[in-house]
Write an enzyme that holds these catalytic residues in place. Structure first.
Site, mmCIF file in Angstrom:
data_model
loop_
_atom_site.group_PDB
_atom_site.id
_atom_site.type_symbol
_atom_site.label_atom_id
_atom_site.label_comp_id
_atom_site.label_asym_id
_atom_site.label_seq_id
_atom_site.Cartn_x
_atom_site.Cartn_y
_atom_site.Cartn_z
ATOM 1 N N LYS A 7 0.779 -1.147 -0.201
ATOM 2 C CA LYS A 7 0.001 0.354 0.033
ATOM 3 C C LYS A 7 0.921 1.260 -0.148
ATOM 4 C CE LYS A 7 -3.380 1.933 2.627
ATOM 5 N NZ LYS A 7 -4.383 2.098 3.756
ATOM 6 N N LYS A 58 -2.014 -1.705 -3.716
ATOM 7 C CA LYS A 58 -2.929 -0.189 -4.131
ATOM 8 C C LYS A 58 -2.025 0.599 -3.838
ATOM 9 C CE LYS A 58 -6.277 1.552 -1.168
ATOM 10 N NZ LYS A 58 -6.207 1.766 0.884
#
Ligand code: PBG
Length: 335
Positions: free
Chosen positions: A204, A261
Site C-alpha cells: 500500500k 493499492k
C-alpha cells in the site's frame, strides 16, 4: 498510365485478427468478469437517507438499512464480495481510536445485518484505526507523533477479532504495520476463527489518490486530514523491490491474499507481485482513480464508460485476480 496498386508482400498481417467483432472476441486475451469485482461501501450511524460524497459521484454513505438493501441488489446483479468502511461521527473519535473496540460500533452492526440478509455475499472488513482516530492516522501515536507499531498491532488484532465475530468472512489490514498479519492470524485461530481469511494490504503506497476516500469517511477531524502524511508506514511510490518484500513477509505471516493499492498508477507493481507469489492478488482501484474518470467525463473530456471499462481491464491484464472498485455495481450490470 494505369494506376497499378501493388499489395505489400506481407505474410503476417496483424489486422486480420482485428477484422470483425467475432474474430476480435476469439483472440481477446483478457476479459473482465463480474466475479472479479469487489464493491467498497461506506456506512454511518443513524437512519437517514444515503448521503452523497461530493468528490465521489454516485458513492454514498449508507445507513445500515440502506446498506443492507444495496447488498441485496448487488448480490442479484452477481457481485460476490463487498468491502465495508465506517464513517464515524467526529464526537466519537479520540487519539487512540477507542470506538474501534466499542461493541456499539456501527461497523459491527452493519456486518451483522448484511451477513443475515445476504449470507452468500463475502464481507471484507478493513482493519485500521483511521476511521476512529481524531488525528486520522491508522494507529496509535508515540510521544513524537509517529505511529507506534506494536501497540497499534495489538489494537488492530482486537478490531479484526471483533469484525470476524460479527460475521466478516475476510479481514483486511490496511494499516501497513509490521507483524500485523501474524498477530491477527494467531488471534483468530486462538478464538476458533480458523476459517476467517486475511487479505493483506501488502503493498500500500503513500498515495495522493486516497483524497476522496478521506472525504467519504471524514477521516480525522480537520480539513487537513486530506493531506495527512502517512509516509512513515505506507510505501514510497518509487519502490518496487520493497513491495515484493512486503508480499513475502505477509505471505510468511499467514496472509491468504495480498493486495496492491492504488491500482492504475501501479500496474507494474501488480505485474511484479503476480509473478512473485502464488497467492491470489487483489488490486484496489482507489477513490482518486474513480474521481478522475468522473471529473474528466463531466468536463466532456473523456468518454465515461469507455474509460471506466478500459481502466478496469488494464488492472486485470496487469495480473490482478480481483479488483476492489467503486465502479463494481454499475459495471456488473453491463457485463
Ligand atoms: C485507511 C484506508 C484508506 C483507503 C482504504 N483504507 C485511506 C488511507 O490509507 O489514508 C483508501 C481507499 C481509497 O482511496 O479508495 N486505512
Amino acid at each position: 498510365m494505369s494506376e497499378q496498386r501493388t499489395a505489400l508482400d506481407l505474410l503476417r498481417r496483424m489486422r486480420r485478427n482485428r477484422a470483425t467483432p467475432a474474430v476480435r472476441s476469439l483472440v481477446r486475451e483478457t476479459v473482465l468478469k463480474v466475479d472479479d469485482l469487489i464493491q467498497p461501501l461506506f456506512v454511518r450511524a443513524g437512519d437517514g437517507k444515503p448521503e452523497e460524497v461530493d468528490s465521489m459521484p454516485g458513492v454514498v454513505r449508507h445507513s445500515v438499512t440502506t446498506l443492507t438493501e444495496e447488498c441485496r441488489k448487488l448480490e442479484q446483479n452477481g457481485i460476490r464480495a463487498i468491502a465495508i468502511f465506517p464513517c464515524i461521527e467526529s464526537s466519537r473519535k479520540d487519539g487512540v481510536g477507542s470506538h474501534a473496540h466499542d461493541p456499539g460500533n456501527i461497523l459491527f452492526e452493519a456486518i451483522r445485518s448484511v451477513k443475515t440478509a445476504t449470507p452468500g455475499l463475502a464481507i471484507i472488513a478493513d482493519v485500521a484505526l483511521d476511521p476512529y482516530t481524531s488525528h486520522g492516522h491508522d494507529g496509535l501515536l508515540d510521544a513524537r507523533g509517529d505511529v507506534e507499531n506494536d501497540s497499534t498491532v495489538d489494537a488492530l488484532k482486537r478490531l479484526a477479532l471483533a469484525q470476524a465475530e460479527a460475521g466478516a468472512d475476510i479481514v483486511a489490514p490496511s494499516d501497513m504495520m509490521d507483524g500485523r498479519v501474524k498477530a491477527i492470524r494467531l488471534a483468530l485461530d486462538a478464538a476458533g476463527l480458523q476459517q476467517t481469511g486475511i487479505l493483506a494490504y501488502a503493498a500500500k503506497y503513500a498515495s495522493a489518490y486516497y483524497g476522496p476516500f478521506r472525504d467519504a469517511v471524514k477521516s480525522g477531524s480537520g480539513q487537513s486530514s486530506r493531506k495527512l502524511d502517512k509516509r512513515g508506514y505506507q510505501m514510497d511510490p518509487g519502490n518496487v523491490r520493497e513491495a515484493l518484500h512486503e508480499v513475502t513477509l505477509d505471505e510468511e505471516e499467514g496472509a491468504d491474499m495480498v493486495m496492491v493499492k492504488p491500482a492504475g498508477a501501479y500496474l507494474d507493481i501488480i505485474r511484479a507481485v503476480r509473478g512473485h507469489t502464488l497467492l491470489p492478488v487483489a488490486a484496489y482501484q482507489v477513490s482518486g482513480e474513480y474521481a478522475q474518470i468522473h471529473a474528466a467525463s463531466r468536463l466532456g473530456w473523456l468518454d465515461y464508460e469507455a474509460t471506466r471499462d478500459e481502466s478496469l481491464l488494464a488492472i486485470k491484464r496487469a495480473g490482478a485476480d480481483m479488483i476492489l472498485t467503486y465502479f463494481a455495481a454499475e459495471v456488473a450490470t453491463s457485463l
